[in-house]
Design a protein around this motif. Structure first.
Motif, PDB file in Angstrom:
ATOM      1  N   ARG A  85       6.410   7.323   4.099  1.00  0.00           N
ATOM      2  CA  ARG A  85       7.145   8.025   5.147  1.00  0.00           C
ATOM      3  C   ARG A  85       8.858   7.814   4.713  1.00  0.00           C
ATOM      4  NH1 ARG A  85       6.803   5.997  11.205  1.00  0.00           N
ATOM      5  NH2 ARG A  85       6.504   4.086  10.220  1.00  0.00           N
ATOM      6  N   PHE A  86       9.136   6.789   4.269  1.00  0.00           N
ATOM      7  CA  PHE A  86      10.586   6.675   4.018  1.00  0.00           C
ATOM      8  C   PHE A  86      10.834   7.075   2.648  1.00  0.00           C
ATOM      9  CE2 PHE A  86       9.936   4.121   7.903  1.00  0.00           C
ATOM     10  CZ  PHE A  86      10.664   4.953   8.701  1.00  0.00           C
ATOM     11  N   GLY A 126      25.406   9.875   7.456  1.00  0.00           N
ATOM     12  CA  GLY A 126      25.464  11.349   7.777  1.00  0.00           C
ATOM     13  C   GLY A 126      24.540  11.681   8.961  1.00  0.00           C
ATOM     14  N   PRO A 127      24.520  12.903   9.678  1.00  0.00           N
ATOM     15  CA  PRO A 127      23.327  13.180  10.631  1.00  0.00           C
ATOM     16  C   PRO A 127      22.252  12.791  10.157  1.00  0.00           C
ATOM     17  CG  PRO A 127      25.051  15.051  10.279  1.00  0.00           C
ATOM     18  CD  PRO A 127      25.262  13.862   9.179  1.00  0.00           C
ATOM     19  N   GLY A 128      21.332  12.472  11.232  1.00  0.00           N
ATOM     20  CA  GLY A 128      19.937  11.844  11.113  1.00  0.00           C
ATOM     21  C   GLY A 128      19.834  10.303  10.653  1.00  0.00           C
ATOM     22  N   ALA A 129      21.153   9.777  10.525  1.00  0.00           N
ATOM     23  CA  ALA A 129      20.852   8.226  10.191  1.00  0.00           C
ATOM     24  C   ALA A 129      20.586   7.221  11.610  1.00  0.00           C
ATOM     25  CB  ALA A 129      22.270   7.725   9.524  1.00  0.00           C
ATOM     26  N   ALA A 130      20.336   6.413  11.229  1.00  0.00           N
ATOM     27  CA  ALA A 130      20.080   5.342  12.381  1.00  0.00           C
ATOM     28  C   ALA A 130      20.650   3.913  12.195  1.00  0.00           C
ATOM     29  CB  ALA A 130      18.391   5.108  12.462  1.00  0.00           C
ATOM     30  N   VAL A 131      20.773   3.120  13.301  1.00  0.00           N
ATOM     31  CA  VAL A 131      21.301   1.875  13.323  1.00  0.00           C
ATOM     32  C   VAL A 131      20.275   1.152  14.188  1.00  0.00           C
ATOM     33  CG1 VAL A 131      22.944   0.216  14.151  1.00  0.00           C
ATOM     34  CG2 VAL A 131      23.656   2.215  12.914  1.00  0.00           C
ATOM     35  N   ILE A 132      19.633  -0.195  13.935  1.00  0.00           N
ATOM     36  CA  ILE A 132      18.853  -0.716  14.658  1.00  0.00           C
ATOM     37  C   ILE A 132      19.459  -2.201  14.638  1.00  0.00           C
ATOM     38  CG2 ILE A 132      16.562  -1.689  14.962  1.00  0.00           C
ATOM     39  CD1 ILE A 132      15.582   0.853  12.948  1.00  0.00           C
ATOM     40  N   ASN A 133      19.530  -2.569  16.071  1.00  0.00           N
ATOM     41  CA  ASN A 133      20.028  -3.808  16.370  1.00  0.00           C
ATOM     42  C   ASN A 133      19.055  -4.663  16.880  1.00  0.00           C
ATOM     43  OD1 ASN A 133      22.686  -2.938  15.545  1.00  0.00           O
ATOM     44  ND2 ASN A 133      22.922  -2.184  17.699  1.00  0.00           N
ATOM     45  N   LEU A 160      11.834   3.217  15.114  1.00  0.00           N
ATOM     46  CA  LEU A 160      12.861   3.629  15.467  1.00  0.00           C
ATOM     47  C   LEU A 160      13.936   4.379  14.352  1.00  0.00           C
ATOM     48  CD1 LEU A 160      13.903   0.356  17.490  1.00  0.00           C
ATOM     49  CD2 LEU A 160      13.445   3.056  18.418  1.00  0.00           C
ATOM     50  N   ALA A 161      13.543   4.242  13.335  1.00  0.00           N
ATOM     51  CA  ALA A 161      14.221   4.683  11.994  1.00  0.00           C
ATOM     52  C   ALA A 161      13.707   6.132  11.523  1.00  0.00           C
ATOM     53  CB  ALA A 161      14.036   3.932  10.842  1.00  0.00           C
ATOM     54  N   SER A 162      12.298   6.358  12.234  1.00  0.00           N
ATOM     55  CA  SER A 162      11.594   7.634  11.507  1.00  0.00           C
ATOM     56  C   SER A 162      12.065   8.670  12.391  1.00  0.00           C
ATOM     57  CB  SER A 162      10.130   7.384  11.896  1.00  0.00           C
ATOM     58  OG  SER A 162       9.820   7.539  13.273  1.00  0.00           O
ATOM     59  N   ALA A 163      11.588   9.781  11.962  1.00  0.00           N
ATOM     60  CA  ALA A 163      11.744  11.044  12.838  1.00  0.00           C
ATOM     61  C   ALA A 163      11.068  11.049  14.119  1.00  0.00           C
ATOM     62  CB  ALA A 163      11.304  12.286  11.806  1.00  0.00           C
ATOM     63  N   ASP A 164      10.037  10.248  14.293  1.00  0.00           N
ATOM     64  CA  ASP A 164       9.121  10.179  15.615  1.00  0.00           C
ATOM     65  C   ASP A 164      10.333   9.727  16.670  1.00  0.00           C
ATOM     66  OD1 ASP A 164       6.918  11.027  14.510  1.00  0.00           O
ATOM     67  OD2 ASP A 164       6.241   8.974  14.220  1.00  0.00           O
ATOM     68  N   ALA A 165      11.314   9.030  16.245  1.00  0.00           N
ATOM     69  CA  ALA A 165      12.397   8.690  17.411  1.00  0.00           C
ATOM     70  C   ALA A 165      13.445   9.695  17.333  1.00  0.00           C
ATOM     71  CB  ALA A 165      12.545   7.058  16.961  1.00  0.00           C
ATOM     72  N   ALA A 166      13.493  10.603  16.843  1.00  0.00           N
ATOM     73  CA  ALA A 166      14.792  11.465  16.858  1.00  0.00           C
ATOM     74  C   ALA A 166      15.583  11.795  17.999  1.00  0.00           C
ATOM     75  CB  ALA A 166      14.422  12.807  16.099  1.00  0.00           C
TER      76      ALA A 166
END
Length: 269
Positions: A6-7, A135-142, A229-235
Motif C-alpha cells: 500500500r505504501f 507536497g499535497p497529499g502528505a500526512a502528519v500523525i502525532n 491515517l497515512a493512507s488514501a482511506d483517510a484522505a
C-alpha cells in the motif's frame, strides 16, 4: 484486505521509532512497502533497527537526532531529503518515557521542561521542518495519550504535554490544509510494552481490569491506526484525534482510578 504494498514509494519518518510503539509503527510502514527513516536518540538503536529491516528486504534508513534541538531536526530532515528524496508522512512519536509518577508539588521545572521539550517542542520542530518539504497529499500523525483529556494522578507534565500536542494537531491541521497536508493524532491508552511486560502478573491484571475489551493494547494496534491515517482511506480526515484504548475512556466510571498510561510513546526519546 491485502495492504502488502500500500505504501510502495512512500517516504515515512518516524521520530522515537526505535522501540515500543514507535518501532511497531516503523515495522508496519516498512512491511507495507514504505521507505522508512527511523529516528531515535539512544545510541545505536535506530541504526540497529534500520539494519534489521534492510536485511529483511525492506527500505529503511537511520536518522538519529534529538528532536528537541532545532539544528539536529533540520539536519535530520536534510538527510531524509538526501537519502529518501523527500518526505510524504511524518509520525511524531518521540516523547520522554514516564518511568514513575511525580506528585505535582514534587515536580521540578527541569522535569516539566524535559517533557515539553521532547513531546511538544519536538512535535512542533519536526512538523515545521517536514511540512516545508511536503507536497499535497502528505500526512502528519502525532502521538498523544488518553492523558491529554483524562488526567492521571502525579503525571501533570506528561498529561499537559500531550494536551498541547492535541491542540497543536487541530491548529496545524487548519494552517496546513491549504497546502494539502493532513494533520491527525492518535491517543493510546494502556499499551503492553517492555515496562508493562516486566510487571508482576497480579499488577498487570489490575491494570487491565477497567478496560472493556479486557486486555492491554499492543504497539501493532497503534501502528494499524497510524497506517490508516497515512493512507488514501483517510484522505478526508484532518484535525482529528483517534483514541486507541480498548474502550477505557467511554465509561462513566472506571473500576480503578490508578490505571497506568503508556509511558513509552516515543520510547526512544
Amino acid at each position: 484486505m491485502n495492504h502488502a504494498q500500500r505504501f510502495h514509494g512512500t517516504r515515512v519518518l518516524v521520530t522515537g521509532g526505535s522501540r515500543n510503539i514507535g518501532r511497531a509503527i516503523v515495522e508496519r510502514f516498512a512491511a507495507e512497502g514504505a521507505h522508512v527513516a527511523v529516528n531515535g536518540v539512544v545510541p545505536g538503536e535506530a541504526e540497529d533497527l534500520a539494519a534489521r529491516l534492510v536485511e529483511a528486504g525492506h527500505a529503511a534508513t537511520a536518522v538519529p537526532a534529538d528532536v528537541s534541538d532545532p539544528d539536529q531536526v533540520e539536519r535530520m530532515l536534510a538527510r531524509v531529503d538526501a537519502e529518501l528524496g523527500g518526505i510524504d508522512v511524518l509520525v511524531n512519536n518521540a516523547a520522554v518515557p514516564l518511568l514513575g509518577r511525580v506528585p505535582f508539588l514534587e515536580l521540578t521545572l527541569e522535569q516539566w521542561d524535559r517533557q515539553f521539550d521532547v513531546a511538544a517542542r519536538g512535535t512542533y520542530l519536526s512538523t515545521h521542518a517536514a511540512a516545508r518539504r511536503m507536497g499535497p497529499g502528505a500526512a502528519v500523525i502525532n502521538l498523544s495519550s488518553i492523558g491529554a483529556t483524562k488526567a492521571h494522578r502525579s503525571a501533570a507534565a506528561y498529561d499537559a504535554s500531550k494536551g498541547a500536542i492535541e491542540a497543536f494537531t487541530r491548529a496545524a491541521a487548519l494552517d496546513l490544509a491549504p497546502h494539502g497536508i493532513r494533520v491527525n493524532a492518535i491517543a493510546p491508552g494502556a499499551i503492553s510494552n517492555t515496562r508493562f511486560q516486566a510487571l508482576d502478573p497480579s499488577v498487570q491484571a489490575r491494570e487491565v481490569a477497567p478496560i472493556p475489551l479486557g486486555h492491554a493494547g499492543t504497539g501493532a494496534d497503534v501502528a494499524g491506526v497510524a497506517a490508516f491515517l497515512a493512507s488514501a482511506d483517510a484522505a478526508y480526515l484532518t484535525g482529528q484525534v483517534i483514541t486507541v484504548d480498548g474502550g477505557l475512556g467511554v465509561q462513566a466510571r472506571q473500576a480503578s482510578a490508578e490505571i497506568e498510561i503508556d509511558p513509552s510513546v516515543g520510547g526512544a526519546a
